[in-house]
Design an enzyme around this catalytic site. Structure first.
Site, PDB file in Angstrom:
ATOM      1  N   ARG A 240       0.822  -1.223   0.000  1.00 43.03           N
ATOM      2  CA  ARG A 240       0.000   0.000   0.000  1.00 43.03           C
ATOM      3  C   ARG A 240       0.845   1.257   0.000  1.00 43.03           C
ATOM      4  NH1 ARG A 240      -3.914   3.534   1.135  1.00 43.03           N
ATOM      5  NH2 ARG A 240      -5.963   2.618   0.797  1.00 43.03           N
TER       6      ARG A 240
ATOM      7  N   SER B 261       3.644   0.430   4.059  1.00 45.50           N
ATOM      8  CA  SER B 261       4.220   1.768   4.286  1.00 45.50           C
ATOM      9  C   SER B 261       3.103   2.799   4.462  1.00 45.50           C
ATOM     10  CB  SER B 261       5.115   2.164   3.115  1.00 45.50           C
ATOM     11  OG  SER B 261       4.340   2.468   1.963  1.00 45.50           O
ATOM     12  N   ASP B 262       1.983   2.598   3.786  1.00 49.35           N
ATOM     13  CA  ASP B 262       0.913   3.602   3.741  1.00 49.35           C
ATOM     14  C   ASP B 262       1.500   4.959   3.358  1.00 49.35           C
ATOM     15  OD1 ASP B 262      -1.716   4.398   3.799  1.00 49.35           O
ATOM     16  OD2 ASP B 262      -1.720   4.841   5.936  1.00 49.35           O
ATOM     17  N   HIS B 263       2.384   4.909   2.383  1.00 51.66           N
ATOM     18  CA  HIS B 263       3.039   6.122   1.895  1.00 51.66           C
ATOM     19  C   HIS B 263       2.008   7.029   1.219  1.00 51.66           C
ATOM     20  CE1 HIS B 263       6.272   8.471  -0.066  1.00 51.66           C
ATOM     21  NE2 HIS B 263       5.577   8.373  -1.189  1.00 51.66           N
TER      22      HIS B 263
END
Length: 422
Positions: A62, A302-304
């Site tokens: 993600r 990471s949920d970058h």
């Protein structure tokens, strides 16, 4: 194609649950041989690992890119280079990337762009658009690895049922953010005494549990496959654990930020910690780390979400949520190892073999015949995130944080994408 022999490495392979010393040969983009005392052949470059960790390159399920679309503040090539700098070999773009990946043409565009990027880049597709089910089958045929709500909880249970049922016909995973849409509407913080004193609009942790229990029930009804997207609370973990015990096809991810931070970090109205989902209590954080340790969480992501510093320069409640995390994902997890919270294999599994197994990818493991997506890592090396600059130009919650773990060299499909320092 280049051939390499890596000698003197300590191999850490979560897929086999083994750590051992061995040499490893790379040929034709694959792991060709693993053994003791291997000798370099003609035309083969030898790399001395000097006892450092050799592990699979990371698989991140993600990350939000700013394309397709205008591309501000971070174009896709920047996102991919940031992933490479962080030791990520496979990056899956979230369905809400850019203007939203809602059509098969959007998926095909990402697949085409990926051909020139340093890491493998795939995409998830939006399962619903404008309140209607999207072209799920066509997006899956175009290469989408899963479909999902793009982080926007779907209140309409009948629509969720249709999505799970339809995607289930393709044996595809549906990724849904476990959040009660009505309880979460208009909120910016986790519900607690502190956030109420701060005067912030809050949502309770039980919001995750309510949504996860609804969606688990719909999985039971439809026979679909569900990924609970970014579980962050002890309440949500209760629902996840119960669903797995019932034998339902349910997996879960957790954002790396919520393993490292809690609501106290946002206590000074620092907009860097304005995240979605919001940072939770320390008790929630402890429960999440324990869930990773025991393997309840299938993937840490990471949920970058790259957000410009201009968009963060607002009062906490008005700042855009998000943080650039690609370059902090591995050091954050290794820091939990340094603290004795996780073993190295427990930390690596949800970013290597865990997500690879979930989506049926061949990488994320160290075995002969597997893709040579690999890292040489010094886990004891301290790093201060951002001190020497980062590829991603977005605001990061990790800026200035002292972490551990430095990627010394990385390979994707047998090619070096991160060179060692000279």
């Amino acid at each position: 194609m280049s051939r390499f022999l890596i000698t003197g490495a300590k191999i850490a392979d979560p897929a086999s649950d083994r750590e051992y010393e061995a040499d490893l040969r790379i040929a034709d983009g694959l792991i060709a041989e693993i053994g003791d005392g291997l000798a370099a052949g003609e035309g083969e470059e030898e790399i001395e690992a000097k006892g450092r960790i050799l592990c699979p390159a990371l698989v991140d399920l993600r990350a939000t890119a700013c394309e397709p679309g205008p591309g501000a503040p971070e174009r896709l090539d920047t996102t991919a280079r940031a992933a490479a700098a962080g030791g990520i070999g496979t990056l899956v773009l979230a369905p809400e990337s850019g203007h939203g990946l809602a059509r098969p043409e959007d998926i095909e565009l990402v697949e085409a762009r990926a051909l020139t990027l340093p890491v493998r880049v795939h995409a998830g597709g939006l399962a619903a658009h404008d309140g209607e089910m999207a072209e799920i089958g066509l997006m899956l045929r175009a290469g989408a690895l899963y479909v999902g709500d793009g982080g926007r909880p779907i209140a309409d249970s009948r629509l969720v049922r249709r999505i799970l049922s339809y995607a289930g016909g393709f044996e595809a995973w549906v990724s849904l953010r476990p959040e009660d849409a009505h309880l979460a509407a208009g909120t910016v913080a986790h519900e607690s005494d502190m956030s109420v004193r701060m005067g912030l609009a809050t949502r309770p942790g039980v919001s995750e549990r309510l949504a996860a229990e609804r969606d688990a029930g719909l999985v039971e009804l439809t026979g679909g496959r569900l990924i609970l997207d970014r579980v962050t609370t002890a309440e949500g973990l209760i629902a996840l654990r119960a669903a797995k015990r019932r034998g339902l096809e349910i997996a879960a991810t957790a954002p790396v930020t919520h393993l490292m931070f809690n609501e106290i970090d946002a206590g000074n109205f620092d907009a860097r910690y304005r995240l979605e989902p919001p940072l939770r209590s320390q008790e929630d954080r402890e429960a999440l780390i324990e869930a990773v340790r025991e393997g309840l969480i299938d993937a840490v992501v990471s949920d970058h979400v790259p957000v410009s510093r201009v968009d963060k320069a607002n009062p906490f409640a008005d700042a855009l949520p998000g943080s650039s995390n690609l370059e902090a994902l591995l050091p954050a997890l290794v820091s939990l190892v340094e603290e004795g919270r996780l073993s190295l294999l427990q930390a690596l599994r949800p970013v290597t073999s865990g997500p690879a197994d979930l989506l049926g990818l061949p990488q994320g493991r160290i075995e002969e015949g597997a893709p040579a997506d690999l890292l040489i890592l010094d886990p004891a090396a301290p790093v201060v995130h951002g001190r020497t600059g980062t590829v991603s130009q977005g605001s990061s919650a990790f800026s200035g944080r002292r972490l551990f773990g430095k990627v010394l060299m990385s390979f994707v499909e047998g090619a070096i994408i991160l060179q060692p320092e000279t």
